[in-house]
Design an enzyme around this catalytic site. Structure first.
Site, PDB file in Angstrom:
ATOM      1  N   GLY A  25       0.830  -1.218   0.056  1.00 13.85           N
ATOM      2  CA  GLY A  25      -0.245  -0.012   0.011  1.00 13.85           C
ATOM      3  C   GLY A  25       0.970   1.217   0.003  1.00 13.85           C
ATOM      4  CB  THR A  26       3.833   2.335   2.286  1.00  8.09           C
ATOM      5  OG1 THR A  26       3.290   2.106   3.125  1.00  8.09           O
ATOM      6  CG2 THR A  26       4.686   3.448   2.010  1.00  8.09           C
ATOM      7  CG  ASN A  65      -5.775   4.049   8.647  1.00 11.28           C
ATOM      8  OD1 ASN A  65      -5.965   5.115   7.879  1.00 11.28           O
ATOM      9  ND2 ASN A  65      -4.604   4.160   9.392  1.00 11.28           N
ATOM     10  CD  GLN A  73      -7.692  -0.338   7.160  1.00 11.11           C
ATOM     11  OE1 GLN A  73      -8.393  -1.312   7.359  1.00 11.11           O
ATOM     12  NE2 GLN A  73      -6.163  -0.432   7.554  1.00 11.11           N
ATOM     13  CB  SER A  99      -1.770  -3.268   0.831  1.00  8.27           C
ATOM     14  OG  SER A  99      -0.997  -4.174   1.694  1.00  8.27           O
ATOM     15  N   GLY A 100      -2.014  -6.363  -0.156  1.00 10.29           N
ATOM     16  CA  GLY A 100      -2.431  -7.656   0.074  1.00 10.29           C
ATOM     17  C   GLY A 100      -2.930  -8.173   1.521  1.00 10.29           C
ATOM     18  CG  HIS A 101      -0.286  -6.456   5.006  1.00 15.21           C
ATOM     19  ND1 HIS A 101      -0.718  -6.061   6.254  1.00 15.21           N
ATOM     20  CD2 HIS A 101       0.012  -5.354   4.360  1.00 15.21           C
ATOM     21  CE1 HIS A 101      -0.256  -4.912   6.337  1.00 15.21           C
ATOM     22  NE2 HIS A 101       0.239  -4.426   5.152  1.00 15.21           N
ATOM     23  CB  THR A 158      12.535  -9.942 -10.309  1.00 12.37           C
ATOM     24  OG1 THR A 158      13.949  -9.790 -10.912  1.00 12.37           O
ATOM     25  CG2 THR A 158      12.196 -11.576 -10.534  1.00 12.37           C
ATOM     26  CB  CYS A 217       2.204   3.497  10.776  1.00 12.08           C
ATOM     27  SG  CYS A 217       1.188   2.226   9.745  1.00 12.08           S
TER      28      CYS A 217
HETATM   29  C1  LIG Z   1      -2.011  -0.137   5.902  1.00 17.63           C
HETATM   30  C2  LIG Z   1      -2.201   0.836   5.175  1.00 17.63           C
HETATM   31  C3  LIG Z   1      -1.486   1.457   4.211  1.00 17.63           C
HETATM   32  C4  LIG Z   1      -0.049   0.813   4.067  1.00 17.63           C
HETATM   33  O1  LIG Z   1      -0.043  -0.319   3.478  1.00 17.63           O
HETATM   34  P1  LIG Z   1       1.143  -1.244   3.576  1.00 17.63           P
HETATM   35  O2  LIG Z   1       0.936  -2.487   2.566  1.00 17.63           O
HETATM   36  O3  LIG Z   1       1.210  -1.624   4.922  1.00 17.63           O
HETATM   37  O4  LIG Z   1       2.288  -0.523   3.108  1.00 17.63           O
HETATM   38  C5  LIG Z   1      -1.954   2.597   3.476  1.00 17.63           C
HETATM   39  N1  LIG Z   1      -3.105   3.061   3.603  1.00 17.63           N
HETATM   40  C6  LIG Z   1      -3.990   2.770   4.492  1.00 17.63           C
HETATM   41  C7  LIG Z   1      -5.315   3.208   4.551  1.00 17.63           C
HETATM   42  C8  LIG Z   1      -3.724   1.484   5.535  1.00 17.63           C
HETATM   43  O5  LIG Z   1      -4.381   0.840   6.047  1.00 17.63           O
END
Ligand SMILES: *Cc1c(COP(=O)(O)O)cnc(C)c1O
Length: 392
Positions: free
Chosen positions: A69-70, A149, A177, A197-199, A235, A323
């Site tokens: 995401g970042t 978030n 989110q 973001s996957g996680h 890659t 964070c």
């Molecule tokens: C977690 C989050 C991010 C960052 O994503 P990462 O994959 O952890 O770098 C960015 N924006 C929001 C709103 C998030 O909740």
């Protein structure tokens, strides 16, 4: 353990891990190589790209895999600023964005860009009239998150997209989110760029994507090889991409049912917490919020102390965003929605998943009630307040 920090990260789903495994040890070919063995990796990436594209109404050629995401947020903002500099130097965002957006905006301000930070109402909803007023001829980009978030508030993305489109301004949304939790249609919502973001939806960490609408000029952030059609060098994280694709597939198939279950659980938690723990309120919007988010302000106590004591009971919650934890400043989001410093300090975020149960919510509320009694018993402010009300 009762895990209530799904906004920070989610458990990688076992089916996702299973889908990833062969791409470490068996089909480990570099997707850019020419032999047949490598094409297995290449095809796996293509399948994940198709799954993700169709999940938001996009074309496969509009999905670019990133390191999370970042990175997606940094790419969207920095590259759009760079590419559209000739048109103008003004960017609009909100005060309640994730630091991946806010700190990138601060970086751009140091490099000649002007940024307007929109206020929200007391529930965290961006004010649309203020957005209209902030638009100038030199505005090149609007970036407002899909859902927050910390407090879970869902933003009026469709209206923001409409306003951006009417003025010919690019619209980016940080949907980290929201993706996998809420339905998203990049065309209906007039979204030009979208980060995920996957996680955050039971996929692996360290992989994400950026949707870039056809026609949007967005140069590379990473320079190097010609991967991702020359727009994101390096890659490919094949297992990560495969895992995120699998997580997206599961998320889309289960979204409706999951949202319904989580909303019920969330509302039960909110109702129990507010009725059983005095001097408590809900931060954010009562209904226009992520199905899995609850955020409470407990008067007369420190959120940090509450979290530490909850941890002692095996309950994982968080203060502001993961964070920002470790910093003593109150959350910028809670301050932006108008909470005074002490109330912001007494706030705790509990974000659930489909794996949580009603019984767990009861355990959490019971523990919070007991800990709050104990902490307040040691609080001079609480004592003074009680004495004052008794005298009245
Ligand atoms: C977690 C989050 C991010 C960052 O994503 P990462 O994959 O952890 O770098 C960015 N924006 C929001 C709103 C998030 O909740």
């Amino acid at each position: 353990m009762i895990y209530l920090d799904n906004a920070a990260t989610t458990r990688t789903c076992p089916e996702v891990v299973e889908a990833m495994l062969p791409y470490f040890t068996e089909s480990y070919g570099n997707p850019s190589s020419i032999y047949d063995f490598a094409s297995v990796s290449k095809q796996a990436i293509a399948r994940a790209r198709e799954t993700i594209a169709s999940s938001i109404g996009a074309k496969s050629s509009e999905i670019f895999f990133t390191g999370g995401g970042t990175e997606s947020d940094n790419w969207a903002l920095k590259a759009a600023a760079d590419a559209y500099r000739a048109k103008g130097n003004h960017i609009i965002t909100s005060r309640i964005e994730h630091h991946a957006i806010l700190h990138t905006c601060e970086y751009l301000e140091r490099h000649g860009f002007e940024v307007t930070y929109l206020d929200t109402d007391e529930t965290g909803v961006v004010k649309l009239e203020e957005l209209e007023r902030a638009i100038r001829p030199e505005t090149i980009l609007i970036s407002v998150m899909f859902a927050n978030n910390e407090i879970g508030t869902i933003e009026p993305v469709r209206e923001i997209g409409r306003i951006a489109k009417k003025h010919g301004i690019l619209f980016h949304t940080d949907a980290v989110q929201a993706y996998g939790h809420l339905p998203i249609d990049v065309n209906a919502d007039s979204i030009d760029m979208l980060s995920a973001s996957g996680h955050k939806f039971h996929g692996p960490k360290g992989v994400g994507f950026l949707y870039i609408r056809t026609g949007v000029k967005l140069p590379s952030l990473m320079h190097g090889g010609a991967q991702e059609r020359g727009r994101r060098a390096g890659t490919e994280n094949v297992p990560g991409i495969v895992g995120m694709g699998k997580a997206a597939e599961i998320a889309m198939a289960t979204m409706e049912e999951r949202a319904q279950y989580e909303t019920g659980l969330r509302d039960y938690l909110i109702e129990q917490m507010l009725s059983r723990v005095p001097y408590t309120r809900l931060n954010g919007h009562r209904t226009q919020r992520l199905p899995n988010n609850a955020n409470f302000a407990f008067q007369f106590l420190e959120g940090e102390s509450l979290l530490i004591l909850l941890d002692g009971k095996g309950i994982c919650g968080s203060g502001g965003s993961a964070c920002a934890s470790g910093s003593l400043d109150p959350s910028h989001v809670l301050l932006a929605i108008g909470l005074p410093n002490d109330i912001a300090h007494g706030s705790v975020r509990l974000t659930l998943s489909e794996e949580n149960t009603k019984e767990e919510m009861d355990v959490v509320v019971e523990n919070v009630a007991a800990i709050a009694r104990r902490l307040r018993g040691m609080s001079p402010q609480y004592e003074a307040y009680i004495r004052q009300t008794e005298h009245r």
